[in-house]
Design an enzyme around this catalytic site. Structure first.
Site, PDB file in Angstrom:
ATOM      1  N   SER A  33       0.849  -1.192   0.000  1.00 34.50           N
ATOM      2  CA  SER A  33       0.000   0.000   0.000  1.00 34.50           C
ATOM      3  C   SER A  33       0.880   1.235   0.000  1.00 34.50           C
ATOM      4  O   SER A  33       2.084   1.145  -0.263  1.00 34.50           O
ATOM      5  CB  SER A  33      -0.922  -0.025   1.216  1.00 34.50           C
ATOM      6  OG  SER A  33      -1.903   0.974   1.114  1.00 34.50           O
ATOM      7  N   ASN A  34       0.313   2.381   0.245  1.00 34.89           N
ATOM      8  CA  ASN A  34       1.107   3.605   0.333  1.00 34.89           C
ATOM      9  C   ASN A  34       0.470   4.584   1.305  1.00 34.89           C
ATOM     10  O   ASN A  34      -0.658   4.379   1.742  1.00 34.89           O
ATOM     11  CB  ASN A  34       1.293   4.220  -1.052  1.00 34.89           C
ATOM     12  CG  ASN A  34      -0.024   4.340  -1.775  1.00 34.89           C
ATOM     13  OD1 ASN A  34      -0.977   4.892  -1.242  1.00 34.89           O
ATOM     14  ND2 ASN A  34      -0.100   3.781  -2.964  1.00 34.89           N
ATOM     15  N   HIS A  35       1.196   5.636   1.645  1.00 36.13           N
ATOM     16  CA  HIS A  35       0.697   6.618   2.604  1.00 36.13           C
ATOM     17  C   HIS A  35      -0.418   7.437   1.975  1.00 36.13           C
ATOM     18  O   HIS A  35      -0.219   8.081   0.950  1.00 36.13           O
ATOM     19  CB  HIS A  35       1.812   7.584   3.005  1.00 36.13           C
ATOM     20  CG  HIS A  35       2.884   6.953   3.823  1.00 36.13           C
ATOM     21  ND1 HIS A  35       2.654   6.482   5.094  1.00 36.13           N
ATOM     22  CD2 HIS A  35       4.170   6.711   3.553  1.00 36.13           C
ATOM     23  CE1 HIS A  35       3.780   5.979   5.579  1.00 36.13           C
ATOM     24  NE2 HIS A  35       4.717   6.098   4.650  1.00 36.13           N
ATOM     25  N   SER A  36      -1.559   7.414   2.562  1.00 36.29           N
ATOM     26  CA  SER A  36      -2.635   8.309   2.149  1.00 36.29           C
ATOM     27  C   SER A  36      -3.685   8.270   3.238  1.00 36.29           C
ATOM     28  O   SER A  36      -4.202   7.212   3.589  1.00 36.29           O
ATOM     29  CB  SER A  36      -3.245   7.832   0.830  1.00 36.29           C
ATOM     30  OG  SER A  36      -4.415   8.581   0.565  1.00 36.29           O
ATOM     31  N   ALA A 100      -4.693   7.556  -3.803  1.00 38.15           N
ATOM     32  CA  ALA A 100      -3.300   7.158  -4.022  1.00 38.15           C
ATOM     33  C   ALA A 100      -3.335   5.675  -4.396  1.00 38.15           C
ATOM     34  O   ALA A 100      -3.240   4.796  -3.545  1.00 38.15           O
ATOM     35  CB  ALA A 100      -2.490   7.384  -2.757  1.00 38.15           C
TER      36      ALA A 100
END
Ligand code: CTP
Ligand code: CA
Length: 225
Positions: A33-36, A100
């Site tokens: 996943s990613n930062h959001s 994101a």
């Protein structure tokens, strides 16, 4: 509640907004996943409702309350987000891609938890579909707005994304600076459209969202004249 959608800059318009991260499962207990935080997308949803729009959020996993009068559809992966967006497309006048989205997902999903073994390991990834580009390329496409979060060459990359994805507008976000973007309550941006741009100085995400909504309304009016 119908009266809610009778007035305002986007009265009667149907808006779909993607928000938050996506999660791409590797096995039953792991994902990429990613930062959001999802805050910018949720602020846009609130601003859209306040402008009179019938608003749907297609949201990845976030820890946020749904703004009043917003319909919310929860998804996990990029593929699920795309599927939901395509389902909503026949009833969408304005599409705002704030999510994101993970650019890649694991090539295979292991149905059992993967056990550790060798000292070194690598993961094969495959590209995810581009949701906003798919929407913009659809027949009878809505007014389509993207975001570009960049750490360098902000306006150049954002302009290129707008052109390559055939977007009507793009919000360029400098995520290299401290205190804005990602998990912050504040944001700053430059909004680009074919033939124009406007700088939005640092402000709360809700304030930035209201100004983006106003620019969308203005640009839609201009391009229909
Ligand atoms: N986006 C999307 N689907 C994807 C990837 C991105 O809809 N699979 C959307 C984002 O929601 C955003 C815009 O495309 O509105 C730009 O996303 P960004 O990650 O900045 O651009 P990419 O095209 O993925 O390029 P890169 O990450 O390589 O810079
Ligand atoms: Ca990306």
């Amino acid at each position: 509640a119908a009266a809610l959608f009778d007035s305002g800059l986007l009265a009667g318009q149907r808006v779909v907004i993607t928000a938050g991260p996506t999660r791409e499962a590797l096995d039953p207990v792991r994902y990429i996943s990613n930062h959001s935080s999802g805050r910018m997308g949720f602020a846009l949803a609130r601003a859209a409702v306040d402008a009179g729009a019938r608003t749907t959020l297609v949201s990845g996993p976030v820890q946020l309350a749904t703004p009043a009068h917003v319909r919310r559809v929860d998804v996990e992966s990029a593929q699920q987000m795309l599927d939901q967006c395509l389902e909503l497309l026949p009833e969408c006048d304005i599409f705002i891609a704030c999510a994101a989205v993970a650019d890649y997902r694991p090539a295979t999903f292991a149905s059992q938890k993967i056990k550790k073994g060798a000292e070194r390991s690598s993961l094969e990834l495959v590209r995810n579909p581009d949701i906003v580009a798919t929407v913009a390329a659809s027949s009878a496409a809505p007014f389509t707005v993207g975001f570009a979060a960049e750490t360098s060459k902000l306006l150049e990359y954002a302009q290129a994304k707008m052109e390559n994805k055939q977007l009507d507008m793009i919000v360029a976000n400098d995520v290299a600076g401290a205190g804005i973007g990602f998990n912050s309550d504040e944001n700053a941006a430059t909004v680009l459209w074919p033939g124009g741009s406007e700088v939005l100085e640092q402000a709360s995400k809700l304030n930035i969202a209201r100004r983006i909504i106003a620019l969308i309304a203005k640009q839609m009016k201009n391009s229909s004249e």
